[in-house]
Design an enzyme around this catalytic site. Structure first.
Site, short mmCIF file in Angstrom:
data_model
loop_
_atom_site.label_atom_id
_atom_site.label_comp_id
_atom_site.label_asym_id
_atom_site.label_seq_id
_atom_site.Cartn_x
_atom_site.Cartn_y
_atom_site.Cartn_z
N ARG A 147 43.39 48.35 39.12
CA ARG A 147 42.79 47.05 39.57
C ARG A 147 44.16 47.03 39.22
NH1 ARG A 147 42.11 41.79 35.35
NH2 ARG A 147 43.98 42.50 35.10
N TYR A 159 48.57 35.26 37.24
CA TYR A 159 47.46 36.39 36.26
C TYR A 159 47.73 37.79 36.55
CZ TYR A 159 43.34 38.33 35.00
OH TYR A 159 42.45 39.73 34.22
N ASP A 217 41.93 41.79 41.15
CA ASP A 217 41.08 39.86 40.66
C ASP A 217 41.72 38.96 40.64
OD1 ASP A 217 39.94 38.25 38.44
OD2 ASP A 217 40.10 39.69 36.49
N HIS A 219 40.78 35.80 40.25
CA HIS A 219 40.70 35.17 39.20
C HIS A 219 40.78 33.31 39.56
CE1 HIS A 219 42.12 35.33 34.99
NE2 HIS A 219 41.66 35.81 34.37
N GLU A 243 37.43 41.20 42.78
CA GLU A 243 36.60 40.16 41.67
C GLU A 243 37.01 38.35 41.34
OE1 GLU A 243 38.01 41.69 37.86
OE2 GLU A 243 37.37 39.77 36.42
N GLU A 269 32.42 36.98 34.18
CA GLU A 269 33.13 37.58 33.16
C GLU A 269 32.70 36.03 32.36
OE1 GLU A 269 37.37 38.92 34.18
OE2 GLU A 269 37.50 36.85 33.42
N ARG A 290 29.90 41.52 36.23
CA ARG A 290 30.69 41.20 35.51
C ARG A 290 30.63 40.47 34.04
NH1 ARG A 290 35.32 44.00 34.62
NH2 ARG A 290 36.65 42.52 34.69
N GLU A 346 35.87 47.92 33.32
CA GLU A 346 37.01 48.18 32.65
C GLU A 346 37.00 48.28 31.09
OE1 GLU A 346 37.44 43.26 32.42
OE2 GLU A 346 40.35 44.16 32.95
N TRP A 409 42.88 28.97 37.19
CA TRP A 409 43.61 29.72 36.43
C TRP A 409 42.98 30.82 36.57
CZ3 TRP A 409 44.10 33.40 32.39
CH2 TRP A 409 44.92 34.11 32.14
O1 KDG Z 1 40.08 35.57 28.71
C1 KDG Z 1 40.63 35.72 29.80
C2 KDG Z 1 40.71 37.36 30.22
O2 KDG Z 1 39.29 38.29 29.79
C3 KDG Z 1 40.89 37.47 31.55
O3 KDG Z 1 41.41 36.69 32.56
C4 KDG Z 1 41.07 39.05 31.91
O4 KDG Z 1 39.97 38.19 33.78
C5 KDG Z 1 40.40 39.20 33.32
C6 KDG Z 1 40.00 40.63 33.58
O5 KDG Z 1 39.55 40.61 34.66
O6 KDG Z 1 39.63 40.89 32.64
MG MG Z 2 39.19 38.76 35.47
#
Ligand code: KDG
Ligand code: MG
Length: 409
Positions: A147, A159, A217, A219, A243, A269, A290, A346, A409
């Site tokens: 990634r 991030y 990602d 985010h 992602e 996630e 995810r 992951e 975020w």
């Molecule tokens: O607690 C938040 C994290 O798990 C996250 O920011 C990690 O986005 C993430 C990832 O894809 O691993």
């Molecule tokens: Mg993520």
């Protein structure tokens, strides 16, 4: 067999983890992960104050019945706190069942579909040179899928980008939940991000060639149209997945993104139930699930959502950051072993301190993860070690735009 005790253990070896330990009258014990990054004590109290006493005297073998009982009898369904608590019970019961049967959990789920799980590692850089070093370090650790996160000119913190330059060969240190009394404030500018990211992927492809599996990602930061633009502009660089391109609550966004790009999409996630995925899978708006076992109600629903996804050729891409404890991680590695539609896992290794508290059987060899063949989940909690690391308040960072507006975020 009957459950005789249910204890909640909160420990902070590098970061906070919440673990449920269930004991039976036959001396067998099982553990489950209930860690919710930044809101850990809410789940610890949910389990201690509302769930533990419900477990006493119950049959630990009746896993599905227990899951349905905890889900339906609470009346207030879903949500990350409830589902992390149910996940911990579910995992602990699978652990006990495995120990009682003398088999690893993946055998109970149908047996191995593969020799081990392909994984992806994490590279980041504040400039292209640092990013290339970071990718090479991941390759040296055996990752073939990576990634890629990058700094963006004009944005200070981002991030997934390590705060400091990594020493040559040093692992990517990923600690987004800072153990402070207030969350760290970060900044964000979507236009700058959209301009910069494709140039970075172009440089990476140019340097490392077409073979390497690349992921990114987003985010949850883009609008549907911005996500569609990014997906389209990344098409020449052949991503394995993009992602969380839009906030997970707006599921219809993915319909629009899908109409405009063939970049594969991964999401979920922050989803907690199979229902969060139902329409996205049925309409084939995503390519990878995810979910993390810990935030999704455990092993039982994770296996179910993947069996449903299999009908639509949607694969797994389970969430495996370090805030999922070694117990939760093992739980989803067992599921990954047993499902036909496994995609990619992951894998962000835990720190040595974390591993001194959670003794794992997990191996990562030849690019493949394996949960080991110990009965149950294959993770033991060293309670003496755990007691050395008391809980510390921690918060994930959050974003503000240039004018002070709070942003995802
Ligand atoms: O607690 C938040 C994290 O798990 C996250 O920011 C990690 O986005 C993430 C990832 O894809 O691993
Ligand atoms: Mg993520």
């Amino acid at each position: 067999m009957k459950i005789t005790a249910a204890e909640v253990i909160v420990t902070s070896p590098t970061r906070n983890f919440v673990t449920l330990k269930i004991t039976t009258d036959e001396g067998l014990t099982g553990i489950g992960d209930a860690t919710l990054n930044g809101r850990e004590l809410a789940v610890a109290h949910y389990l201690k104050d509302h769930v533990a006493q419900l477990l006493i005297g119950k049959d630990p073998h009746a896993i599905e019945d227990m899951w349905q009982f905890l889900y339906r009898s609470s009346y207030w369904r879903r949500g990350p706190v409830t589902m992390a608590a149910i996940a911990a019970v579910d995992m602990a019961l699978w652990d006990i069942k495995g120990k009682a049967a003398g088999m690893p959990v993946y055998q109970l789920l149908g047996g191995a579909c593969r020799r081990g799980l392909s994984t992806y590692g994490h590279a980041s850089g504040r400039d292209v040179e640092e990013l290339f070093d970071s990718i090479r370090a991941e390759q040296e650790h055996g990752y073939t899928a990576i990634r890629v996160q990058t700094s963006v000119p004009g944005i200070k913190a981002l991030y997934g980008v390590a705060a400091q330059k990594q020493a040559s060969g040093e692992r990517y240190d990923y600690e987004p939940a800072q153990r402070t009394a207030q969350p760290a404030e970060e900044d964000w500018d979507t236009r700058a991000y959209l301009r910069h990211v494709p140039t970075v992927f172009e440089a990476v492809r140019h340097e490392f060639g077409p073979e390497m599996i690349l992921l990114h990602d987003g985010h949850h930061r883009m609008t549907p149209l911005q996500a569609a633009q990014l997906g389209k502009s990344l098409e020449p660089y052949d991503l394995f997945w993009l992602e969380d391109c839009t906030p997970a609550e707006n599921q219809e966004a993915l319909r629009l993104v899908r109409q405009h790009t063939t970049t594969p999409l991964a999401i979920g996630e922050v989803f907690n139930t199979i229902w969060d995925f139902k329409d996205l899978i049925r309409e084939q708006l995503i390519d990878y699930v995810r979910a993390a076992s810990t935030h999704f109600g455990g092993i039982s629903p994770l296996k179910k959502v993947m069996d449903y996804a299999a009908m639509y050729q949607v694969k797994s891409g389970f969430h495996g950051p370090t805030d999922v404890s070694p117990v939760g991680f093992a739980a989803q590695v067992h599921v990954g072993m047993a499902i036909h539609n496994f995609g990619l896992q992951e894998f962000m290794p835990h720190s040595e301190k974390t591993n001194s508290v959670f003794r794992q059987q997990l191996t990562f060899e030849g690019g493949l993860l394996h949960p080991g063949d110990a009965p149950g989940l294959g993770v033991e909690l060293d309670e003496k070690e755990a007691a050395k690391y008391p809980y510390q308040q921690a918060y994930l960072p959050y974003n503000r735009l240039n004018d002070g507006t709070v942003h995802d975020w």
